[in-house]
Scaffold this motif. Structure first.
Motif, short mmCIF file in Angstrom:
data_model
loop_
_atom_site.label_atom_id
_atom_site.label_comp_id
_atom_site.label_asym_id
_atom_site.label_seq_id
_atom_site.Cartn_x
_atom_site.Cartn_y
_atom_site.Cartn_z
N THR A 142 -64.93 -30.45 153.04
CA THR A 142 -65.94 -29.61 153.69
C THR A 142 -65.99 -28.19 153.12
N ILE A 143 -65.08 -27.90 152.19
CA ILE A 143 -65.00 -26.54 151.64
C ILE A 143 -65.51 -26.52 150.19
N ILE A 144 -64.96 -27.40 149.36
CA ILE A 144 -65.43 -27.54 147.98
C ILE A 144 -65.60 -29.03 147.68
N ASN A 145 -66.64 -29.36 146.94
CA ASN A 145 -66.84 -30.77 146.61
C ASN A 145 -65.97 -31.18 145.43
N LYS A 146 -65.90 -32.48 145.20
CA LYS A 146 -65.04 -33.02 144.14
C LYS A 146 -65.45 -32.51 142.76
N SER A 147 -66.76 -32.34 142.53
CA SER A 147 -67.23 -31.87 141.24
C SER A 147 -66.73 -30.46 140.95
N THR A 148 -66.79 -29.59 141.95
CA THR A 148 -66.28 -28.22 141.79
C THR A 148 -64.78 -28.24 141.52
N PHE A 149 -64.07 -29.08 142.27
CA PHE A 149 -62.62 -29.19 142.07
C PHE A 149 -62.31 -29.66 140.66
N ASP A 150 -63.05 -30.65 140.15
CA ASP A 150 -62.81 -31.16 138.81
C ASP A 150 -63.03 -30.09 137.75
N ASN A 151 -64.08 -29.26 137.95
CA ASN A 151 -64.32 -28.14 137.02
C ASN A 151 -63.17 -27.15 137.04
N MET A 152 -62.67 -26.87 138.25
CA MET A 152 -61.55 -25.96 138.39
C MET A 152 -60.30 -26.53 137.73
N ALA A 153 -60.04 -27.83 137.96
CA ALA A 153 -58.86 -28.48 137.41
C ALA A 153 -58.92 -28.52 135.89
N ALA A 154 -60.11 -28.82 135.35
CA ALA A 154 -60.25 -28.86 133.89
C ALA A 154 -59.99 -27.49 133.29
N ALA A 155 -60.44 -26.44 133.97
CA ALA A 155 -60.23 -25.08 133.47
C ALA A 155 -58.76 -24.72 133.43
N ILE A 156 -58.01 -25.14 134.45
CA ILE A 156 -56.60 -24.77 134.54
C ILE A 156 -55.70 -25.70 133.75
N ALA A 157 -55.95 -27.00 133.83
CA ALA A 157 -55.00 -27.97 133.31
C ALA A 157 -55.26 -28.42 131.88
N THR A 158 -56.47 -28.17 131.35
CA THR A 158 -56.80 -28.66 130.02
C THR A 158 -56.67 -27.57 128.97
N PRO A 159 -55.72 -27.69 128.05
CA PRO A 159 -55.58 -26.67 127.00
C PRO A 159 -56.72 -26.78 125.98
N THR A 160 -57.04 -25.66 125.37
CA THR A 160 -58.13 -25.60 124.38
C THR A 160 -57.54 -25.54 122.98
N VAL A 161 -58.09 -26.37 122.10
CA VAL A 161 -57.63 -26.37 120.71
C VAL A 161 -58.83 -26.40 119.77
N GLY A 162 -58.60 -25.94 118.53
CA GLY A 162 -59.62 -26.08 117.51
C GLY A 162 -60.15 -24.77 116.96
N ALA A 163 -60.62 -24.83 115.73
CA ALA A 163 -61.17 -23.66 115.05
C ALA A 163 -62.67 -23.53 115.24
N SER A 164 -63.26 -24.34 116.11
CA SER A 164 -64.71 -24.39 116.24
C SER A 164 -65.33 -23.04 116.58
N GLY A 165 -64.69 -22.28 117.48
CA GLY A 165 -65.25 -20.98 117.85
C GLY A 165 -65.36 -20.06 116.65
N ALA A 166 -64.29 -19.98 115.85
CA ALA A 166 -64.31 -19.16 114.64
C ALA A 166 -65.35 -19.67 113.66
N ILE A 167 -65.48 -20.98 113.56
CA ILE A 167 -66.41 -21.58 112.62
C ILE A 167 -67.86 -21.34 113.04
N TYR A 168 -68.11 -21.29 114.34
CA TYR A 168 -69.47 -20.96 114.78
C TYR A 168 -69.85 -19.54 114.34
N GLY A 169 -68.88 -18.63 114.36
CA GLY A 169 -69.14 -17.30 113.83
C GLY A 169 -69.44 -17.35 112.35
#
Length: 253
Positions: A142-169
């Motif tokens: 009743t406070i946050i839906n599952k989709s919002t929770f999944d976005n939050m969890a992905a932000a916290i628990a999923t590490p980011t890898v790759g040179a893509s950001g630099a390559i886009y520059g």
């Protein structure tokens, strides 16, 4: 395509070696992904150096192949124009800028739900722990839906890898130097001038970042791509406006 430049070659070798070490577990008792990938800053595995080191980690051979091919194809002519020092400054600036925008977006996703839960008495530590373990509690429905929770969890628990950001520059800089160069997407077999191709590519990432729908597949940090492109564009504008002297970088060759 030009013969690969020295700095680009060294970057490719470092990326390839780190992937090999990671995939084959050549360093026992050390998880390089945990150590070098970019974790959310409220995650217990976060370290400050990850804003740089994440650029040298990749999520498999295909991920590495696409990024390193782009680095070779578009980075080589830029290094030949700028020299080593200026190229590295640009490359790392775009990569760090990409990571910072990615962090800001993740902060928004996490705290839009975190504030709602805090308002009903749930502690920050309890929420962070649940997100890290991806344990959605039914009492939160009743406070946050599952989709919002999944976005939050992905932000916290999923590490980011790759040179893509630099390559886009790098892609943005290439388009500004060579606006009439013809490029193609693998699923659109028609050559498009770089002046149009690169903005379209960045635009697709921006749309995917807001909608969650991606034609390039899942687990892509779209806003990191946008951040790298944005920083690359701003640096190029600054250098163009101030007619940056190439000779001042020669001592870093």
């Amino acid at each position: 395509m030009e013969r690969i430049s020295k700095t680009v070659l060294h970057l490719i070798i470092i990326n390839a070696v780190l992937l090999l070490i990671t995939e084959l577990h050549l360093i026992p008792n050390i998880d390089l992904t945990q150590l070098l990938a970019l974790h959310y800053f409220e995650n217990t595995h976060f370290e400050w150096w990850q804003y740089v080191s994440y650029m040298f980690m990749h999520g498999g051979f295909t991920h590495l192949l696409f990024n390193m091919y782009a680095l070779w194809a578009f980075g080589t002519p830029l290094e030949n124009i700028w020299g080593r020092g200026k190229f590295l400054f640009f490359y790392f600036s775009c990569g760090i800028g990409a990571a910072l925008l990615h962090t800001i977006i993740n902060y928004y996703y996490v705290h839009q739900g975190l504030e709602a839960l805090q308002n009903v008495g749930v502690s920050t530590e309890e929420v962070i722990s649940a997100l890290s373990d991806r344990k959605y509690l039914p009492m939160w429905e009743t406070i946050i839906n599952k989709s919002t929770f999944d976005n939050m969890a992905a932000a916290i628990a999923t590490p980011t890898v790759g040179a893509s950001g630099a390559i886009y520059g790098i892609l943005v800089a290439f388009a500004m130097f060579f606006p009439d160069a013809k490029l193609m997407l693998f699923f659109v077999p028609y050559p498009i001038a770089a002046r149009y191709f690169i903005p379209i590519l960045v635009g697709l990432d921006l749309i995917s970042g807001f909608t969650g729908f991606s034609i390039f597949g899942g687990n892509i940090a779209h806003f990191a791509h946008v951040g790298g492109a944005l920083i690359g564009f701003l640096i190029m504008l600054y250098w163009k406006k101030h007619s940056f002297d190439k000779n001042r970088w020669d001592r870093f060759r």
